[in-house]
Design a protein around this motif. Structure first.
Motif, PDB file in Angstrom:
ATOM      1  N   THR A  32       7.182 -19.071  24.972  1.00 50.41           N
ATOM      2  CA  THR A  32       7.093 -20.125  25.987  1.00 50.41           C
ATOM      3  C   THR A  32       5.721 -20.786  25.960  1.00 50.41           C
ATOM      4  N   TYR A  68       4.315 -28.979  23.102  1.00 47.12           N
ATOM      5  CA  TYR A  68       4.805 -30.135  23.854  1.00 47.12           C
ATOM      6  C   TYR A  68       3.651 -30.980  24.396  1.00 47.12           C
ATOM      7  N   VAL A  73      10.412 -32.357  23.237  1.00 47.71           N
ATOM      8  CA  VAL A  73      11.120 -31.145  23.684  1.00 47.71           C
ATOM      9  C   VAL A  73      11.734 -30.423  22.492  1.00 47.71           C
ATOM     10  N   ASP A  91      10.750 -26.717  21.194  1.00 47.12           N
ATOM     11  CA  ASP A  91      11.835 -25.730  21.208  1.00 47.12           C
ATOM     12  C   ASP A  91      11.987 -25.072  19.839  1.00 47.12           C
ATOM     13  N   GLN A 150      16.287 -20.105  27.370  1.00 47.94           N
ATOM     14  CA  GLN A 150      15.759 -21.411  26.973  1.00 47.94           C
ATOM     15  C   GLN A 150      15.988 -22.505  28.030  1.00 47.94           C
ATOM     16  N   ILE A 168      12.821 -24.322  30.210  1.00 48.95           N
ATOM     17  CA  ILE A 168      12.563 -25.745  29.990  1.00 48.95           C
ATOM     18  C   ILE A 168      12.780 -26.553  31.269  1.00 48.95           C
ATOM     19  N   TYR A 190      19.804 -27.061  23.204  1.00 51.11           N
ATOM     20  CA  TYR A 190      18.885 -28.178  23.481  1.00 51.11           C
ATOM     21  C   TYR A 190      19.683 -29.442  23.794  1.00 51.11           C
ATOM     22  N   ILE A 203      17.685 -32.926  31.474  1.00 46.63           N
ATOM     23  CA  ILE A 203      16.286 -33.343  31.321  1.00 46.63           C
ATOM     24  C   ILE A 203      16.144 -34.818  31.675  1.00 46.63           C
TER      25      ILE A 203
END
Length: 292
Positions: free
Chosen positions: A25, A32, A43, A47, A74, A78, A153, A160
């Motif tokens: 993390t 990022y 992102v 990731d 994950q 995020i 993702y 997101i």
């Protein structure tokens, strides 16, 4: 007393994986912050770099299952970071975040309940290792770790954007939220029923044919599929021009339908009694009686 190796200490396995994920993390956040580009790209790169670190740790311990909780951890990490960074505490953002957190905590708890330490890894990885031989570590990186990372993702990308664009809450979004909540509940019920069945039946050859499993061979996978279609539908009323964000739900569905389910069914057919009969009498996903 004989020497006990760390592989036999489940608690040490938990500690190693926790430390691994904390460092992953930190690496992801650092990447990022220090790269430029579009939101989706930053992102993605962060990731992928975090996944590469987890892969390296899996090489050190010779166990690809170190990656297993990444699927559910994950999204929680995020989205928590994005919620804090954007300070978007609108109704829609909070609701979708809460459902994904509920999904992630439950799924991670299910992993923790079934975790058996580093003395073994997921049977699917053993099968892939047997089939790929010297190419296994490349397949491990690309297929076992990076592919799921990429799919999840894509699955959380709608959320997101929902958070970052400060989308207004739309009543139609309740449909998507309800589908995601339903999917998570189906997963939870299916997993609990399966754990109860396994605890009561020491004979591995028996098939669970009660509860949701009476009508669906893979209700847990159905729940996962519904979860991410619901997430995409939540953002659709506000941003229907972002139709391409459905790619995550599509790829997730294809993953389970054409990879996970066929592998599981081939594996189960090898030792479960009357499994072919079970397949004929029970639907693959939808939990409804099958006409004979």
């Amino acid at each position: 007393m004989g020497k006990v190796y760390f592989k036999d200490k489940i608690w040490m396995g938990y500690c190693i994986i926790l430390l691994c994920y904390v460092i992953a993390t930190w690496i992801g956040v650092t990447v990022y912050i220090h790269i430029d580009g579009a939101l989706w790209l930053r992102v993605l790169v962060a990731d992928v770099v975090a996944t590469l670190f987890v892969w390296i740790i899996s090489l050190l311990f010779q166990n690809a299952s170190i990656y297993d909780p990444y699927w559910s951890v994950q999204p929680m990490v995020i989205l928590t970071l994005f919620m804090v960074h954007s300070r978007n505490y609108g109704v829609g953002a909070i609701l979708i975040y809460a459902i994904i957190m509920f999904w992630g905590i439950r799924l991670t708890s299910n992993w923790a309940y079934t975790f058996q330490g580093f003395r073994r890894q997921d049977w699917r990885y053993d099968l892939i290792k047997e089939r790929t031989g010297r190419l296994y570590q490349i397949v491990n990186l690309l297929g076992i770790q990076l592919m799921p990372t990429f799919i999840v993702y894509l699955c959380i990308l709608p959320t997101i954007y929902y958070i970052e664009l400060r989308s207004t809450f739309h009543a139609v979004s309740l449909i998507g939220l309800s589908i995601s909540a339903l999917g998570t509940c189906i997963q939870m019920i299916a997993d609990l029923q399966l754990h109860t069945f396994r605890n009561r039946n020491v004979v591995r050859s028996k098939i669970i044919r009660t509860g949701l499993w009476r009508y669906s061979r893979h209700p847990n996978y159905l729940g996962e599929i519904l979860m991410w279609w619901g997430v995409y539908l939540t953002i659709l009323p506000n941003h229907n021009e972002l139709w391409y964000l459905s790619l995550g739900a599509i790829m997730n569905t294809l993953l389970f339908r054409f990879i996970s389910i066929p592998m599981a069914e081939k594996h189960l057919a090898a030792y479960k009694e009357h499994y072919e009969e079970y397949k004929k009498e029970t639907r693959m996903l939808l939990p409804f009686p099958k006409k004979q």
